[in-house]
Design an enzyme around this catalytic site. Structure first.
Site, mmCIF file in Angstrom:
data_model
loop_
_atom_site.group_PDB
_atom_site.id
_atom_site.type_symbol
_atom_site.label_atom_id
_atom_site.label_comp_id
_atom_site.label_asym_id
_atom_site.label_seq_id
_atom_site.Cartn_x
_atom_site.Cartn_y
_atom_site.Cartn_z
ATOM 1 N N ALA A 5 -6.481 -8.674 -5.214
ATOM 2 C CA ALA A 5 -5.936 -7.830 -4.137
ATOM 3 C C ALA A 5 -7.002 -7.626 -3.079
ATOM 4 O O ALA A 5 -8.199 -7.775 -3.336
ATOM 5 C CB ALA A 5 -5.494 -6.469 -4.680
ATOM 6 N N TYR A 25 -3.951 0.544 2.175
ATOM 7 C CA TYR A 25 -4.352 0.051 0.857
ATOM 8 C C TYR A 25 -3.694 0.860 -0.250
ATOM 9 O O TYR A 25 -3.075 0.307 -1.162
ATOM 10 C CB TYR A 25 -5.879 0.115 0.727
ATOM 11 C CG TYR A 25 -6.359 -0.054 -0.695
ATOM 12 C CD1 TYR A 25 -6.177 -1.259 -1.366
ATOM 13 C CD2 TYR A 25 -6.982 0.993 -1.370
ATOM 14 C CE1 TYR A 25 -6.599 -1.414 -2.686
ATOM 15 C CE2 TYR A 25 -7.412 0.840 -2.682
ATOM 16 C CZ TYR A 25 -7.216 -0.353 -3.334
ATOM 17 O OH TYR A 25 -7.626 -0.495 -4.631
ATOM 18 N N ARG A 77 -17.027 12.487 -6.337
ATOM 19 C CA ARG A 77 -16.177 11.414 -6.844
ATOM 20 C C ARG A 77 -16.412 11.225 -8.333
ATOM 21 O O ARG A 77 -17.456 11.586 -8.871
ATOM 22 C CB ARG A 77 -16.473 10.089 -6.111
ATOM 23 C CG ARG A 77 -16.241 10.133 -4.613
ATOM 24 C CD ARG A 77 -14.777 10.249 -4.270
ATOM 25 N NE ARG A 77 -14.547 10.254 -2.834
ATOM 26 C CZ ARG A 77 -14.486 11.346 -2.076
ATOM 27 N NH1 ARG A 77 -14.654 12.542 -2.637
ATOM 28 N NH2 ARG A 77 -14.261 11.253 -0.789
#
Length: 322
Positions: free
Chosen positions: A75, A141, A217
């Protein structure tokens, strides 16, 4: 059972191929080598060079190698580029999966593990992101991956597929130098590139509502992520086609800020690594941390490596490649 691994010469895909091959699971790599590297593929694993949108080439690979399952990594994955080239991203990410699903259906292949993303969660305000949240991606995306999950859900109902979508968080590290991350958009390689070039690291945003003001994150070692794919494959092998359709987060369940990552880099490298805070990037959430209870419960999988391990392994691979 032979598994076709699209994007199997890429950073994450190659780690999964290595583990499956070592475990004795027959695999064949399908990759156009636009970003992948054939040298990452273990000896004895066949490589089919082809475009993921080429249904005829996929069908030929399925028949030649007697494929019984698919791991779909191939991808396009840059959020900024997806906003600049939306049609290309829909063609590659949505069109590619559509070609795979169509080829699977015609060949009677009924099992697939799909690479999804935490980008589906968008700007969700929750401290911990769990799979049953209403997802609202803010990038092309992320939208293409959401369409992919929905495609598999409906294809499963119509064609009797079993499928698992793994929503990745921030991937770091390497099993070995040859499998290192060479991307230009991930934080740790960006920091390493700044070190090599003698540049100051730009920290995008220092005024988030987080303990130190920088974005938080969930970072996961690529080896742990590869292990999650092996577990997912074995879960599908052990069940009847059409009986599984699930989405799982793949992370550690623990957040680290950008400044904490920089501290880890300093500790591993012994270098100063100068940094400066600059403006936020539009659309970046303050915090993105995986809820991992579901994958721990259903698949008995959990991450085992911490941030220092990730950075140390990434640094070893980075230096070996220089």
């Amino acid at each position: 059972m032979t598994w076709l691994v699209t994007g199997g010469a890429g950073y994450i895909g190659a780690h999964a191929v290595k583990r499956l091959h070592a475990a004795g699971t027959p695999v064949v790599v399908y990759d156009d080598l636009s970003t992948g590297d054939a040298r990452r593929i273990p000896d004895g694993v066949p490589l089919v060079e082809g475009d993921v949108t080429d249904k005829a080439a996929l069908a030929e690979a399925f028949a030649k190698h007697q494929v019984t399952g698919v791991l779909h990594f191939a991808a396009q994955k840059s959020v900024p580029v997806s906003m600049e080239r939306p049609l290309f991203y829909y063609e590659q990410n949505v069109g590619g999966l559509a070609a795979i699903v169509a080829a699977m259906n015609e060949a009677g292949v009924r099992r697939i593990v799909f690479s999804s993303t935490a980008a589906l969660y968008g700007l969700a305000p929750e401290e911990t992101l769990v799979e049953d949240l209403v997802v609202d991606p803010i990038s092309v995306y992320g939208e293409t991956k959401l369409i992919g999950e929905r495609m598999l859900r409906f294809a499963s109902a119509a064609c009797g597929f079993s499928w698992i979508a793994l929503r990745y968080f921030n991937v770091v590290g390497a099993d070995e130098p040859a499998l290192g991350d060479t991307s230009v958009g991930n934080l740790v390689p960006i920091v390493f590139r700044c070190i090599d070039e003698g540049r100051t690291v730009s920290v995008t945003g220092g005024d988030y509502p987080t303990p130190d003001g920088s974005g938080v994150r969930d970072y996961i070692h690529v080896a742990d992520l590869a292990d999650a794919h092996v577990v997912a494959v074995n879960h599908l092998i052990g069940r009847e086609p059409g009986s599984v359709g699930e989405v799982y987060n793949v992370g550690t369940g623990t957040g680290s800020s950008v400044l904490e990552v920089l501290d880890a880099v300093r500790a591993v490298t012994g270098l100063e690594v100068p940094a400066e805070v600059v403006a936020r990037r539009p659309g970046d959430p303050a915090r993105s941390v995986a809820g991992v209870a579901k994958i721990e419960r259903d698949l008995d999988w959990r991450a085992s490596r911490g941030l220092t391990d990730m950075v140390a392994d990434a640094w070893t691979a980075w230096r070996a490649a220089r």
